[in-house]
Write an enzyme that holds these catalytic residues in place. Structure first.
Site, PDB file in Angstrom:
ATOM      1  CB  SER A 181      -0.942   0.004   1.191  1.00  0.00           C
ATOM      2  OG  SER A 181      -0.197  -0.030   2.385  1.00  0.00           O
ATOM      3  CG  HIS A 209      -4.258  -1.561  -1.064  1.00  0.00           C
ATOM      4  ND1 HIS A 209      -4.801  -0.296  -1.157  1.00  0.00           N
ATOM      5  CD2 HIS A 209      -3.855  -1.699   0.217  1.00  0.00           C
ATOM      6  CE1 HIS A 209      -4.709   0.310   0.017  1.00  0.00           C
ATOM      7  NE2 HIS A 209      -4.146  -0.515   0.870  1.00  0.00           N
ATOM      8  CE  LYS A 240      -7.315  -0.848   2.452  1.00  0.00           C
ATOM      9  NZ  LYS A 240      -6.538  -1.879   3.104  1.00  0.00           N
TER      10      LYS A 240
END
Ligand SMILES: *Cc1c(COP(=O)(O)O)cnc(C)c1O
Length: 393
Positions: A181, A209, A240
């Protein structure tokens, strides 16, 4: 004297070192623009990759679920019973991921602390990338297994460490973030799988992610590398790209069956609310209907990263829409971020200890919600700020 004097001292020390984090207050939904500390600013800091956090279909699904199921789950799923939409979400996620089975937890953090300590223990060895997420580190600690860190994305180092430990280990597990990240680089999963298979090591990837970002329609890193069926365990988050809240584990049915019997965050903490669950189902449906948001995200990332490079900025080693603007000095990065905020852009500076000393940066998170005008505005303000601070000379 207060019994918490030691905490006042710790907080004072954080302030003295410039490490005290003043958390800003949001006064609107997440979107390309949002209201922060009363000011409307461009959002370059949230993980709302696809713009789903304020998506009409997801909001509608959540509202309907509240009418149908109410607001709270009542108790943990193993005691008060699992709601039918929990099972629907698990089925949907397993299909989306092309995985045999799925269990949904309250967050990505709890998914990691559910799976790791439940399947490993004393006598086992976990190989963990040195830059893995904190929730993986905590899951490893809870397991009481031996944790061996290998150099970031370094499969030769991983192989050496496996060879060093294979004769004494009861079972072996390798864990990596899919997308890292802070730098936006991708784990070399095909090589990790090859080495793991050579020595009978279980492979687990945390795709927080990568979901909604990598692979076909955002199916994630395993799909991206065409490794379906070859990576045993995938952990994901719904907070996310999916824009909601929650976490999950996909893998072999026997693993998921066992987690339902023994994973402590599943047994001792209540499940997701109906609203979150329904919104997550809608997120997968929206992704399955069209991969337009995923394409837009990547177009935006390519456009913004090209613009930054042309202006002379260093965007590090990113391979994804995570866009670090490398500045080096922590004070410079912090000043840069403050100036951007005054100009109407919220982009966080990140420095030691989150990243190594001397590698401070502004981390920009791109989203499908951004328009070209938004990105042009950001590029202009980045260049302007750089001139004012004497960066790029
Ligand atoms: C964000 C993140 C998590 C935590 O996910 P939550 O759903 O917010 O708890 C776990 N692992 C990785 C790699 C992450 O980036």
């Amino acid at each position: 004297m207060s019994k918490f004097e030691f905490l006042s001292e710790e907080l004072g020390a954080l302030r003295d070192q410039g490490l005290f984090n003043t958390i800003r207050t949001i006064g609107s939904p997440q979107g390309a623009w949002f209201v922060v500390d009363g000011q409307k600013v461009l959002n370059l800091c949230s993980n709302n990759y696809l713009g789903f956090a304020d998506h009409p279909e997801l909001k509608e699904a959540a509202k309907k679920a509240i009418d149908e199921y109410g607001v709270g789950p009542g108790a943990v799923r193993s005691i008060a019973g699992t709601q039918s939409i929990h099972l629907e979400l698990e089925k949907k996620l397993a299909e989306f991921k092309h995985a045999p089975a799925c269990i949904v937890l309250q967050s990505g953090f709890s998914a990691n602390t559910a799976v790791i300590p439940t399947i490993t223990g004393r006598g086992d060895v976990i190989f963990s990338d040195e830059l893995n997420h904190a929730s993986i580190i905590d899951g490893c600690r809870l397991s009481r297994a031996d944790v061996v860190r290998y150099a970031h994305n370094d499969v030769a180092d991983l192989r050496n460490k496996i060879i060093e430990h294979k004769d004494s280990a009861r079972r072996m597990l390798v864990i990596t973030d899919g997308v890292f990240s802070m730098d936006g680089d991708i784990a070399p999963l095909p090589d990790i799988v090859e080495v793991a298979d050579e020595f009978g090591v279980i492979v687990m990837v945390d795709d927080a992610h990568g979901e909604g970002v990598l692979g076909d329609s955002g199916r994630g890193i395993v799909n991206h590398f065409k490794l379906e069926g070859k990576v045993e365990i995938e952990v994901g988050t719904l907070s996310k790209a999916f824009g909601v809240m929650g976490g999950f584990v996909t893998g072999p049915k026997v693993l998921i069956d066992y987690l339902r019997q023994r994973a402590r965050p599943f047994l001792f903490s209540s499940g997701l609310t109906a609203a979150d669950t329904a919104a997550a189902i809608a997120a997968v449906d929206v992704l399955l209907e069209s991969d337009e948001p995923v394409k837009k995200l990547w177009d935006n990332a390519a456009y913004f990263q090209k613009g930054l490079k042309e202006a002379g900025f260093d965007t590090g080693v990113t391979q994804t829409p995570i866009t670090p603007v490398m500045l080096g000095d922590a004070k410079l990065a912090s000043d840069f971020s403050k100036k951007l905020f005054q100009k109407g852009i919220f982009a966080q500076s990140i420095s030691y200890p989150t990243v190594p000393r001397g590698k401070a940066r502004i981390r920009c998170m791109l989203s499908a919600a951004h328009s070209r005008e938004d990105l042009d505005f950001a590029l202009e303000k980045f260049a302007e700020t750089a001139r004012e601070l004497g960066v790029l000379s």
